[in-house]
Design an enzyme around this catalytic site. Structure first.
Site, PDB file in Angstrom:
ATOM      1  N   SER A 210       0.825  -1.212   0.000  1.00  0.00           N
ATOM      2  CA  SER A 210       0.000   0.000   0.000  1.00  0.00           C
ATOM      3  C   SER A 210       0.856   1.258   0.000  1.00  0.00           C
ATOM      4  CB  SER A 210      -0.933  -0.003   1.215  1.00  0.00           C
ATOM      5  OG  SER A 210      -0.193   0.014   2.428  1.00  0.00           O
ATOM      6  N   ARG A 214       0.366   3.555  -3.281  1.00  0.00           N
ATOM      7  CA  ARG A 214      -0.264   4.863  -3.045  1.00  0.00           C
ATOM      8  C   ARG A 214       0.535   5.966  -3.721  1.00  0.00           C
ATOM      9  NH1 ARG A 214       0.189   4.772   1.862  1.00  0.00           N
ATOM     10  NH2 ARG A 214      -1.867   4.056   2.522  1.00  0.00           N
ATOM     11  N   ASN A 218      -0.868   8.010  -7.244  1.00  0.00           N
ATOM     12  CA  ASN A 218      -1.108   9.450  -7.245  1.00  0.00           C
ATOM     13  C   ASN A 218      -0.243  10.179  -8.260  1.00  0.00           C
ATOM     14  OD1 ASN A 218      -3.004  10.563  -4.899  1.00  0.00           O
ATOM     15  ND2 ASN A 218      -1.956   8.759  -4.110  1.00  0.00           N
TER      16      ASN A 218
END
Length: 282
Positions: A210, A214, A218
């Site tokens: 994660s 992440r 983005n």
């Protein structure tokens, strides 16, 4: 880049999202990939030269800048670059103290390195998407991605380094037995150890995944939006609207690149702090 009439939108997008790959072909030879087919042929035996080069270069820039500031630091009121560096160092130090209640001399330097390094890699997303690829195209380099954090290999590699530290400190603080016991005997009673082991192992592995995804998601999305906005410059009617959108997204993206660097740094510290927790801390 070539004029819009010579390129399709699909090619423009795929070109800007393709890495400069060096790897081994099916015949055993090594070289640069010149197409998606070459990249697929190389498979696992390939290196993203641009991501590796830009990430190392920006890391060296960070080290050189902070070293120079430290060498020239004065005891008076800091100005200019020294003031900026001291603000960053103080901010990261305060952040680490607030989330890491243990004694560990590695945490603050690690958090500082992660924050500044990830910020610099993210910052490359604000360079106009055509400038650097066009410059390298003049030198015969077909592909050039300059934002290392839009490459999942880079973000996951950084997250795996944090994961190694999590495992290291978990075993160092709790011992092998304590670490395995934590996986097998929480959160349910001991007779449900197999279920606990599965749940806790998944939770443990999910942390680096994660953390890396992440950051990648983005920044990759941000890069894609910049590329889509640039496609608007192919028409005189939309060039003004495209310019306004590009400026607005760049301003908003400044917040994103800072926030993502901060999140990666603070979560790394939090995860390692959890590795220091013993049974008495739960």
């Amino acid at each position: 880049m070539a004029a819009a009439g010579e390129l399709t939108s699909n090619y423009y997008i795929s070109h800007h999202l393709t890495n400069l790959v060096y790897g081994r072909f099916s015949d055993g030879t090594w070289g640069l990939a010149h197409s998606a087919e070459d990249i697929a042929e190389m498979g696992f035996m390939a290196f993203h030269i641009d991501s590796i080069g830009w990430s190392i270069g920006l890391g060296l820039l960070f080290l050189l800048t902070f070293w120079m500031v430290a060498r020239r630091a004065t005891s008076g009121i800091p100005k200019g670059l020294q003031n900026a560096v001291e603000m960053i160092v103080d901010y990261i130090d305060d952040m680490v103290r607030s989330v890491f209640p243990y004694q560990n001399k590695l945490m603050a330097p690690m958090a500082l390195t992660i924050f500044v390094w990830v910020f610099l890699m993210n910052l490359m997303d604000l360079v106009p998407v055509d400038w650097v690829p066009a410059l390298f195209a003049l030198m015969g380099v077909e592909y050039m991605k300059i934002v290392p954090t839009t490459d999942v290999n880079i973000t996951i590699s950084m997250a795996m380094c944090v994961f190694i530290l999590i495992i290291f400190y978990s075993i160092k603080i709790k011992g092998i037995g304590g670490f395995l016991g934590e996986l097998a005997f929480h959160p349910f009673p001991k007779f449900l150890a197999p279920i606990n082991l599965v749940l806790e192992t998944v939770t443990l592995i999910a942390k680096p995944i994660s953390l890396g995804l992440r950051l990648f998601g983005n920044l990759y999305a941000g890069e894609m939006i910049f590329i889509l906005i640039c496609l608007m410059y192919s028409s005189f009617v939309t060039i003004v609207f495209g310019g306004i959108l590009q400026w607005a997204w760049a301003v908003f993206h400044v917040l994103i690149i800072i926030l993502q660097a901060f999140i990666f740094a603070i979560l790394s510290v939090v995860y390692i702090a959890q590795a220091h927790d013993t049974g008495e801390d739960h």
